[in-house]
Design an enzyme around this catalytic site. Structure first.
Site, mmCIF file in Angstrom:
data_model
loop_
_atom_site.group_PDB
_atom_site.id
_atom_site.type_symbol
_atom_site.label_atom_id
_atom_site.label_comp_id
_atom_site.label_asym_id
_atom_site.label_seq_id
_atom_site.Cartn_x
_atom_site.Cartn_y
_atom_site.Cartn_z
ATOM 1 C CG ASP A 67 7.830 -24.816 -44.714
ATOM 2 O OD1 ASP A 67 7.142 -24.682 -43.695
ATOM 3 O OD2 ASP A 67 8.869 -24.157 -44.939
ATOM 4 C CG HIS B 275 0.033 -22.051 -37.928
ATOM 5 N ND1 HIS B 275 0.086 -20.780 -38.437
ATOM 6 C CD2 HIS B 275 -0.920 -22.018 -36.960
ATOM 7 C CE1 HIS B 275 -0.774 -19.995 -37.807
ATOM 8 N NE2 HIS B 275 -1.403 -20.726 -36.897
HETATM 9 O O1 F6P Z 1 4.928 -22.474 -37.802
HETATM 10 C C1 F6P Z 1 5.302 -23.413 -36.915
HETATM 11 C C2 F6P Z 1 5.883 -22.857 -35.625
HETATM 12 O O2 F6P Z 1 6.090 -23.899 -34.711
HETATM 13 C C3 F6P Z 1 5.028 -21.838 -34.910
HETATM 14 O O3 F6P Z 1 3.991 -22.398 -34.173
HETATM 15 C C4 F6P Z 1 6.090 -21.197 -34.080
HETATM 16 O O4 F6P Z 1 5.747 -19.990 -33.485
HETATM 17 C C5 F6P Z 1 7.258 -21.101 -35.052
HETATM 18 O O5 F6P Z 1 7.138 -22.255 -35.843
HETATM 19 C C6 F6P Z 1 8.614 -20.984 -34.378
HETATM 20 O O6 F6P Z 1 8.859 -22.098 -33.566
HETATM 21 P P1 F6P Z 1 9.136 -21.995 -32.016
HETATM 22 O O7 F6P Z 1 7.954 -21.293 -31.388
HETATM 23 O O8 F6P Z 1 9.302 -23.403 -31.551
HETATM 24 O O9 F6P Z 1 10.391 -21.194 -31.871
#
Ligand code: F6P
Length: 464
Positions: free
Chosen positions: A362, A155
């Protein structure tokens, strides 16, 4: 019958309605196929206990949720995933912290997930692994005898080999990734960077459309993620009556509104954006009192040191701006560390004249897409978009594209966006909506799974 198995670090709460586009699309795909969504339960246990593992059945979906020990969480999530991989993948070598213990914890948690999952996978199932927390999961599943199709979607950005190969153990991770059948990225540049890493670090070669490494043959491609475009259009059109939004509108007293919405993360370029707005006010002082900037930034990963430091930095900058420019009857910057639901966000996007989406790097950035889909086509707002967001590939035709490090450029872009005549705003909005209608999150899901399986699954229940 073949089922779909989705694995991600974070999993939506089994009983709660999904609101994010990704969760909605994956749930729809799981419901269409029947399957399992596996990930971290969000709970930890003491280090000397066995982390719990619970299964919940909800309609056609089985939720398989694993707890982690406190040490697992520190080493795998806060450590290797978010203090090494996250900064590295966002080109921030200076922030990247390598610790062998964290790397060991990361591989240990991937083994734990694989052990728990392997007992549940049946021949013919299709497994779809998500994001950088789980790079070696496919290989751990293969070691446990899983021979069915396994795909991985990344992602976030994938950097060039010169950056990626600075990671101790980079070759081990790349080698593990050759266990997947399809490795998807947000953009063609990310996919090319990944292939370049393979070619540089492993005995890998390209053969036709495939990559080959030892006995493994797999495909690498770009599958840009998107949003539930029609859902956002609908939400935004219906949101105006929401009390929060009415109060917000009343508080603006005729001022133009700039909006930024980001997880509080150093990749998002929030200090530079505040600097750009400050520069705008000093370049166009007559605009003081006429424009208000709403920056929504819910706190994120606060246990990781760099995030704590960023919170302090932004709070200082926001305070300085308010002190320097604020008036008794006007606050230039509204800085809010709260998260809002999608209905309120859609309404705020529609109220705003300009969105500032200026990440330093990003993978995609769905805020840019949500903002565009939320606009009133009769009087749309303008999008200022970073050249380093994946979304620029699809929205560069209608956005004002900026270098997010250049605060003068951000100031100029704000001025240009606020002054943009209606016909130009409309034609830019139409161009961007064309892209968003051509590729929704449901298309993304269908396209990826079709490529992974090699032929159509029964995904006809996904919205068109
Ligand atoms: O898009 C990247 C990402 O790390 C996702 O995998 C994740 O759910 C989101 O950002 C939010 O981050 P976190 O799960 O560390 O709160």
């Amino acid at each position: 019958m073949s089922r779909l198995i989705v694995v991600s670090n974070r999993v939506p709460q089994p009983g709660a309605p999904s609101t994010g586009g990704l969760a909605v699309a994956l749930r729809a795909a799981l419901e269409a196929e029947g399957g399992i969504w596996m990930g971290w339960s969000g709970k930890t246990c003491p280090d000397d206990e066995d982390p719990g593992f619970t299964l919940h059945q909800n309609g056609a979906i089985t939720w398989a949720l694993s707890d982690l020990t406190e040490r697992d969480l520190a080493e795998y999530y806060q450590g290797f995933a978010n203090s090494a991989l996250w900064p590295l993948f966002h080109y921030r070598l200076g922030l990247t912290e390598f610790a062998r213990g964290d790397s060991a914890g990361y591989h240990r948690v991937n083994r734990l997930f694989a052990e728990r999952l392997a007992g549940m996978v049946r021949p013919g199932d299709l497994t779809w692994v998500h994001d950088y927390h789980l790079l070696p999961l496919g290989s751990e599943l293969r070691t446990r005898g899983i021979s069915g199709r396994i795909g991985y979607f990344h992602h976030i950005p994938w950097p060039s080999p010169d950056v990626f190969l600075a990671l101790p153990g980079a070759e081990r991770l790349l080698q593990a990734m050759t266990a997947y059948d399809l490795i998807g990225f947000q953009t063609a540049v990310d996919a090319q960077n990944f292939e370049a890493c393979l070619l540089r670090a492993l005995p890998a070669r390209r053969q036709g459309a495939d990559m080959v490494c030892g006995t493994r043959r797999f495909r690498v491609g770009a599958f840009p993620i998107s949003i539930d475009t029609a859902g956002f259009e609908r939400r935004a059109a219906q949101a105006a009556g929401e009390p929060t939004l009415r109060r917000m509108r009343a508080s603006l007293t005729g001022q133009r509104l700039l909006i930024g919405v980001d997880r509080l993360d150093y990749t998002k370029g929030i200090p530079e954006r505040i600097g750009g707005f400050r520069r705008y006010l000093s370049d166009y002082p007559d605009q003081a009192g006429q424009v208000s900037f709403l920056q929504i930034a819910p706190r994120s990963r606060s246990d990781v040191e760099q995030y704590e430091a960023l919170e302090r930095e932004i709070a200082t900058l926001a305070g300085q701006l308010a002190g320097e420019w604020g008036r008794l009857d006007w606050t230039p910057l509204r800085y809010v560390n709260r998260a809002f639901g999608q209905n309120v966000l859609a309404g705020l996007y529609r109220q705003a004249d300009v969105a500032l989406v200026t990440p330093l790097r990003d993978g995609m950035n769905l805020v840019a897409k949500e903002f565009v889909a939320s606009q009133d086509p009769g009087n749309p707002g303008a999008l200022v978009l970073s050249r380093f967001a994946g979304a620029v590939q699809e929205l560069g035709n209608g956005a004002i594209v900026v270098n997010p490090y250049d605060q003068e450029a951000i100031a100029q872009a704000i001025s240009r966006a606020l002054a943009m005549p209606l016909p130009e705003r409309q034609s830019r909005h139409t161009a961007m909506m064309r892209s968003l209608r051509a590729n929704t999150v449901f298309d993304w899901c269908r396209t990826y799974l079709t490529a992974l399986e090699g032929h159509e699954m029964g995904l006809e229940k996904l919205p068109a």
